[in-house]
Design an enzyme around this catalytic site. Sequence first.
Site, PDB file in Angstrom:
ATOM      1  N   GLY A   1      35.006  42.656  31.785  1.00 39.96           N
ATOM      2  CA  GLY A   1      35.702  43.505  32.763  1.00 39.96           C
ATOM      3  C   GLY A   1      34.805  44.517  33.441  1.00 39.96           C
ATOM      4  O   GLY A   1      35.221  45.649  33.691  1.00 39.96           O
TER       5      GLY A   1
ATOM      6  N   THR B   1      34.602  45.808  38.197  1.00 41.72           N
ATOM      7  CA  THR B   1      35.034  47.034  38.897  1.00 41.72           C
ATOM      8  C   THR B   1      35.341  48.131  37.867  1.00 41.72           C
ATOM      9  O   THR B   1      35.329  47.895  36.660  1.00 41.72           O
ATOM     10  CB  THR B   1      36.324  46.795  39.732  1.00 41.72           C
ATOM     11  OG1 THR B   1      37.356  46.310  38.844  1.00 41.72           O
ATOM     12  CG2 THR B   1      36.102  45.776  40.842  1.00 41.72           C
ATOM     13  N   GLY B   2      35.629  49.317  38.367  1.00 42.25           N
ATOM     14  CA  GLY B   2      36.186  50.405  37.556  1.00 42.25           C
ATOM     15  C   GLY B   2      35.292  50.927  36.440  1.00 42.25           C
ATOM     16  O   GLY B   2      34.072  51.076  36.604  1.00 42.25           O
TER      17      GLY B   2
ATOM     18  N   TYR C   1      51.977  47.424  28.692  1.00 44.53           N
ATOM     19  CA  TYR C   1      50.646  48.039  28.809  1.00 44.53           C
ATOM     20  C   TYR C   1      50.364  48.994  27.633  1.00 44.53           C
ATOM     21  O   TYR C   1      49.402  48.801  26.877  1.00 44.53           O
ATOM     22  CB  TYR C   1      50.530  48.795  30.135  1.00 44.53           C
ATOM     23  CG  TYR C   1      49.154  49.392  30.309  1.00 44.53           C
ATOM     24  CD1 TYR C   1      48.090  48.609  30.737  1.00 44.53           C
ATOM     25  CD2 TYR C   1      48.898  50.733  30.011  1.00 44.53           C
ATOM     26  CE1 TYR C   1      46.809  49.140  30.862  1.00 44.53           C
ATOM     27  CE2 TYR C   1      47.629  51.268  30.129  1.00 44.53           C
ATOM     28  CZ  TYR C   1      46.585  50.472  30.564  1.00 44.53           C
ATOM     29  OH  TYR C   1      45.319  50.988  30.676  1.00 44.53           O
TER      30      TYR C   1
HETATM   31  P1  NAD Z   1      39.730  47.585  36.829  1.00 45.78           P
HETATM   32  O1  NAD Z   1      40.875  46.814  37.374  1.00 45.78           O
HETATM   33  O2  NAD Z   1      38.797  48.254  37.756  1.00 45.78           O
HETATM   34  O3  NAD Z   1      38.858  46.656  35.857  1.00 45.78           O
HETATM   35  C1  NAD Z   1      39.431  45.662  35.053  1.00 45.78           C
HETATM   36  C2  NAD Z   1      38.446  44.515  34.960  1.00 45.78           C
HETATM   37  O4  NAD Z   1      39.042  43.500  34.136  1.00 45.78           O
HETATM   38  C3  NAD Z   1      38.132  43.881  36.318  1.00 45.78           C
HETATM   39  O5  NAD Z   1      36.741  43.663  36.428  1.00 45.78           O
HETATM   40  C4  NAD Z   1      38.903  42.567  36.256  1.00 45.78           C
HETATM   41  O6  NAD Z   1      38.344  41.541  37.053  1.00 45.78           O
HETATM   42  C5  NAD Z   1      38.842  42.251  34.761  1.00 45.78           C
HETATM   43  N1  NAD Z   1      39.883  41.301  34.357  1.00 45.78           N
HETATM   44  C6  NAD Z   1      41.208  41.396  34.584  1.00 45.78           C
HETATM   45  N2  NAD Z   1      41.833  40.311  34.125  1.00 45.78           N
HETATM   46  C7  NAD Z   1      40.892  39.510  33.569  1.00 45.78           C
HETATM   47  C8  NAD Z   1      40.929  38.253  32.932  1.00 45.78           C
HETATM   48  N3  NAD Z   1      42.075  37.557  32.786  1.00 45.78           N
HETATM   49  N4  NAD Z   1      39.764  37.728  32.484  1.00 45.78           N
HETATM   50  C9  NAD Z   1      38.582  38.383  32.653  1.00 45.78           C
HETATM   51  N5  NAD Z   1      38.500  39.582  33.255  1.00 45.78           N
HETATM   52  C10 NAD Z   1      39.639  40.139  33.716  1.00 45.78           C
HETATM   53  O7  NAD Z   1      40.386  48.621  35.824  1.00 45.78           O
HETATM   54  P2  NAD Z   1      39.809  49.824  34.950  1.00 45.78           P
HETATM   55  O8  NAD Z   1      40.717  50.950  35.181  1.00 45.78           O
HETATM   56  O9  NAD Z   1      38.369  50.005  35.110  1.00 45.78           O
HETATM   57  O10 NAD Z   1      40.134  49.270  33.489  1.00 45.78           O
HETATM   58  C11 NAD Z   1      39.151  49.060  32.492  1.00 45.78           C
HETATM   59  C12 NAD Z   1      39.810  49.285  31.148  1.00 45.78           C
HETATM   60  O11 NAD Z   1      40.178  50.657  31.039  1.00 45.78           O
HETATM   61  C13 NAD Z   1      41.090  48.479  30.942  1.00 45.78           C
HETATM   62  O12 NAD Z   1      41.130  47.984  29.630  1.00 45.78           O
HETATM   63  C14 NAD Z   1      42.176  49.507  31.167  1.00 45.78           C
HETATM   64  O13 NAD Z   1      43.367  49.186  30.508  1.00 45.78           O
HETATM   65  C15 NAD Z   1      41.523  50.738  30.586  1.00 45.78           C
HETATM   66  N6  NAD Z   1      42.117  52.004  31.040  1.00 45.78           N
HETATM   67  C16 NAD Z   1      42.134  52.334  32.364  1.00 45.78           C
HETATM   68  C17 NAD Z   1      42.730  53.531  32.751  1.00 45.78           C
HETATM   69  C18 NAD Z   1      42.792  53.956  34.199  1.00 45.78           C
HETATM   70  O14 NAD Z   1      43.524  54.913  34.519  1.00 45.78           O
HETATM   71  N7  NAD Z   1      42.073  53.307  35.098  1.00 45.78           N
HETATM   72  C19 NAD Z   1      43.284  54.391  31.780  1.00 45.78           C
HETATM   73  C20 NAD Z   1      43.244  54.018  30.446  1.00 45.78           C
HETATM   74  C21 NAD Z   1      42.650  52.825  30.078  1.00 45.78           C
END
Ligand code: NAD
Length: 254
Positions: free
Chosen positions: A8, A11-12, A150
């Site tokens: 993952g 992005t992010g 979630y």
């Molecule tokens: P994001 O959407 O930017 O990144 C998620 C990544 O997961 C992406 O690169 C996407 O392509 C990949 N992904 C999604 N489905 C997939 C699959 N089936 N197979 C392979 N890759 C897959 O989101 P983010 O916010 O950077 O999230 C990263 C982590 O942080 C996640 O586990 C999310 O739950 C956690 N998180 C995020 C937040 C927030 O507010 N953004 C808060 C708490 C926890």
Amino acid sequence: MGIYAITGAATGIGAALKSQLLAAGHELVSVDIKAGDVIADLSTAEGREAAIAGIRERAPDGLDGFIPCAGLPPVARPLSLIAQVNYFAVVATVEGLKDLVAMKRGSVLIVASNSAPMIPRDDPFVDACLAGDELAACAHIEIRDGHTAYAGSKRAVTTWMRRNIVSYARAGVRMNAVAPGITRTPLSEQVMSDDELGPAMQAFGKSVPWGGTAQPEQIANVMRFLLSEDANFVCGSVVFVDGGSDAMLRSDDF
Ligand code: NAD
């Protein structure tokens, strides 16, 4: 310098951590459905196997760290996808790489959420996840809602980490979880713009004691520390990086 594997990171938060680890001179193997060294759909058994095989091929001498960061938001559909990616893919890949991380006395860093404690510990979805019953968990979550899917998947994966800490630590793997609050990424943007969940998330964002929401780099900074030798006695911890929200909501629970 070390070698780390991450899911993952397209992005992010994952992308921010990837940049920081590369900038520090480490090698990285990235797995994602969109872009990376290994392209794999972690919602499927085949994708998880491809991810594990691809990482093993690129890091045959062991890993200093594994970060299963891929995740889907509460607005993803069907809801079973959230269970598959946020819980079952995490457990499958961590289990599948445990020996590789142990070879270097490395570290696994689970990406939880400060929403995890919002779901009761005896929720039937959480129970089905922790029982390892993917079919039952996926069937059950379809009659629930996105928040439960979630936050429940995050409660389950955090609990899994803590329940397995003795076996992992004794095997030579230091495992922890980071629990971010609202962080500006494509995932949170999807929730913010959702008609149903958006208003609640925006209100929650305004209640953060320290103020504001996080940038992905602020979460990655703490993740990089937890993965580093500077944190080599931190084991089994859940580190909230959420501007004080969890402490505000659960002041007496720690
Ligand atoms: P994001 O959407 O930017 O990144 C998620 C990544 O997961 C992406 O690169 C996407 O392509 C990949 N992904 C999604 N489905 C997939 C699959 N089936 N197979 C392979 N890759 C897959 O989101 P983010 O916010 O950077 O999230 C990263 C982590 O942080 C996640 O586990 C999310 O739950 C956690 N998180 C995020 C937040 C927030 O507010 N953004 C808060 C708490 C926890």
